[in-house]
Write an enzyme that holds these catalytic residues in place. Structure first.
Site, PDB file in Angstrom:
ATOM      1  N   LEU A   1       0.815  -1.219   0.000  1.00  0.00           N
ATOM      2  CA  LEU A   1       0.000   0.000   0.000  1.00  0.00           C
ATOM      3  C   LEU A   1       0.847   1.267   0.000  1.00  0.00           C
ATOM      4  CD1 LEU A   1      -2.872  -1.049   2.445  1.00  0.00           C
ATOM      5  CD2 LEU A   1      -2.895  -1.017  -0.050  1.00  0.00           C
TER       6      LEU A   1
ATOM      7  N   TYR B   1      13.609   0.257   4.895  1.00  0.00           N
ATOM      8  CA  TYR B   1      14.861   0.814   5.432  1.00  0.00           C
ATOM      9  C   TYR B   1      14.802   2.342   5.598  1.00  0.00           C
ATOM     10  CZ  TYR B   1      16.679  -3.761   3.990  1.00  0.00           C
ATOM     11  OH  TYR B   1      16.889  -5.109   3.830  1.00  0.00           O
TER      12      TYR B   1
ATOM     13  N   ASP C   1      10.664  -2.740  -9.036  1.00  0.00           N
ATOM     14  CA  ASP C   1      11.490  -3.540  -8.125  1.00  0.00           C
ATOM     15  C   ASP C   1      12.547  -2.601  -7.576  1.00  0.00           C
ATOM     16  OD1 ASP C   1      11.966  -6.066  -6.859  1.00  0.00           O
ATOM     17  OD2 ASP C   1      13.869  -6.108  -7.912  1.00  0.00           O
ATOM     18  N   SER C   2      12.599  -2.516  -6.290  1.00  0.00           N
ATOM     19  CA  SER C   2      13.497  -1.529  -5.695  1.00  0.00           C
ATOM     20  C   SER C   2      14.160  -2.107  -4.460  1.00  0.00           C
ATOM     21  CB  SER C   2      12.720  -0.256  -5.323  1.00  0.00           C
ATOM     22  OG  SER C   2      11.589  -0.573  -4.545  1.00  0.00           O
TER      23      SER C   2
ATOM     24  N   LYS D   1       9.497  13.287   0.477  1.00  0.00           N
ATOM     25  CA  LYS D   1      10.078  12.047  -0.048  1.00  0.00           C
ATOM     26  C   LYS D   1       9.706  11.843  -1.512  1.00  0.00           C
ATOM     27  CE  LYS D   1      10.233   7.054   0.475  1.00  0.00           C
ATOM     28  NZ  LYS D   1       9.587   5.851   1.012  1.00  0.00           N
TER      29      LYS D   1
END
Length: 203
Positions: free
Chosen positions: A11, A156, A71-72, A177
Site C-alpha cells: 500500500l 529501510y 522492483d526496488s 520524499k
C-alpha cells in the site's frame, strides 16, 4: 479511463505511485483491486530483470490493462551492494522490516558514517500493450544511520540518511520524499516518456 495495474499489494508503494502519476487519466489499481492473486518469483540478478518479469507475468492475464512493476531496494557500498535484490527478504522472512533493519545494523556495526554509504534503486517497467514497454531507473545516494529515526516511510527508510536534508526518509514528509526518492526519480523519467508518447499520438 485506461486501467493501470500496479504489480504489487504494498500500500505504501501504491500510494506513492498514485500520487506521482496523478496527472495522467489512469485508473490506478493494486493487484488485489484487479482481482489478481499470483506470486511471481523474483529470481533476477538485477532490479530491472525482476521488474520486467513481474510486469510481463501480470500483463499476460491483465485483460487489456496496462501493467506497471517496480522492483526496488537498498545497496550498501561496504557490503558489496547487499542487500540489493534481496532487500525485502534480507533477514530471511519476506517483508519483515524490523528484522531486515536489525541485520543491516549488525553488519555495519562499528563503521563510521562515511563508511556507511548506500543508495536506493528503483527499476520501473510499464507495459502499455504488446508493442510498447517503457523501462526506467532512478537512484538516490545517502548513508545508513546507526539507529532508526522517524516514523514515516517503510522498509529501510528510518535508517537511510539523505545528506541534503540531514534527515532520514523516515523523518521526511511523504510530499518531501515523493520529490526526491529513487522511486520518484524513476517515475519522473516514466512521466517524461509517457508525455512523449501522448504527444506522438496527438500529431
Amino acid at each position: 479511463m485506461k486501467k493501470l495495474i500496479i504489480a504489487s499489494n504494498n500500500l505504501h508503494k501504491i500510494d506513492e505511485i498514485k500520487a506521482i502519476l496523478s496527472e495522467f487519466p489512469f485508473e490506478v489499481v493494486s493487484l488485489k483491486e484487479a482481482g489478481i492473486d499470483i506470486d511471481v518469483e523474483e529470481d533476477g540478478i538485477t532490479f530491472m530483470e525482476n521488474a520486467h518479469k513481474k510486469a510481463y507475468e501480470i500483463f499476460k492475464i491483465a485483460k487489456d490493462a496496462m501493467v506497471l512493476s517496480d522492483d526496488s531496494g537498498l545497496m550498501v557500498e561496504a557490503l558489496g551492494g547487499a542487500p540489493g535484490v534481496y532487500s525485502a527478504r534480507f533477514a530471511g522472512e519476506h517483508g519483515n522490516d524490523k528484522k531486515n533493519n536489525e541485520k543491516l545494523l549488525h553488519m555495519l556495526e562499528g563503521k563510521k558514517l562515511e563508511d556507511r554509504k548506500a543508495k536506493f534503486v528503483s527499476a520501473i517497467v510499464l507495459i502499455m500493450d504488446k508493442d510498447s514497454t517503457i523501462k526506467v531507473q532512478g537512484e538516490i545516494e545517502g548513508y545508513i544511520r546507526e539507529n532508526e529515526t522517524g516514523n514515516g516511510g517503510f522498509g529501510y527508510d528510518p535508517l537511510f540518511l539523505v545528506p541534503e536534508y540531514n534527515k532520514t526518509f523516515g523523518e521526511l514528509s511523504s510530499e518531501e520524499k515523493n520529490k526526491i526518492s529513487h522511486r520518484a526519480r524513476a517515475l519522473e523519467k516514466l512521466k517524461y516518456e509517457l508525455r512523449k508518447l501522448v504527444q506522438q499520438k496527438e500529431k
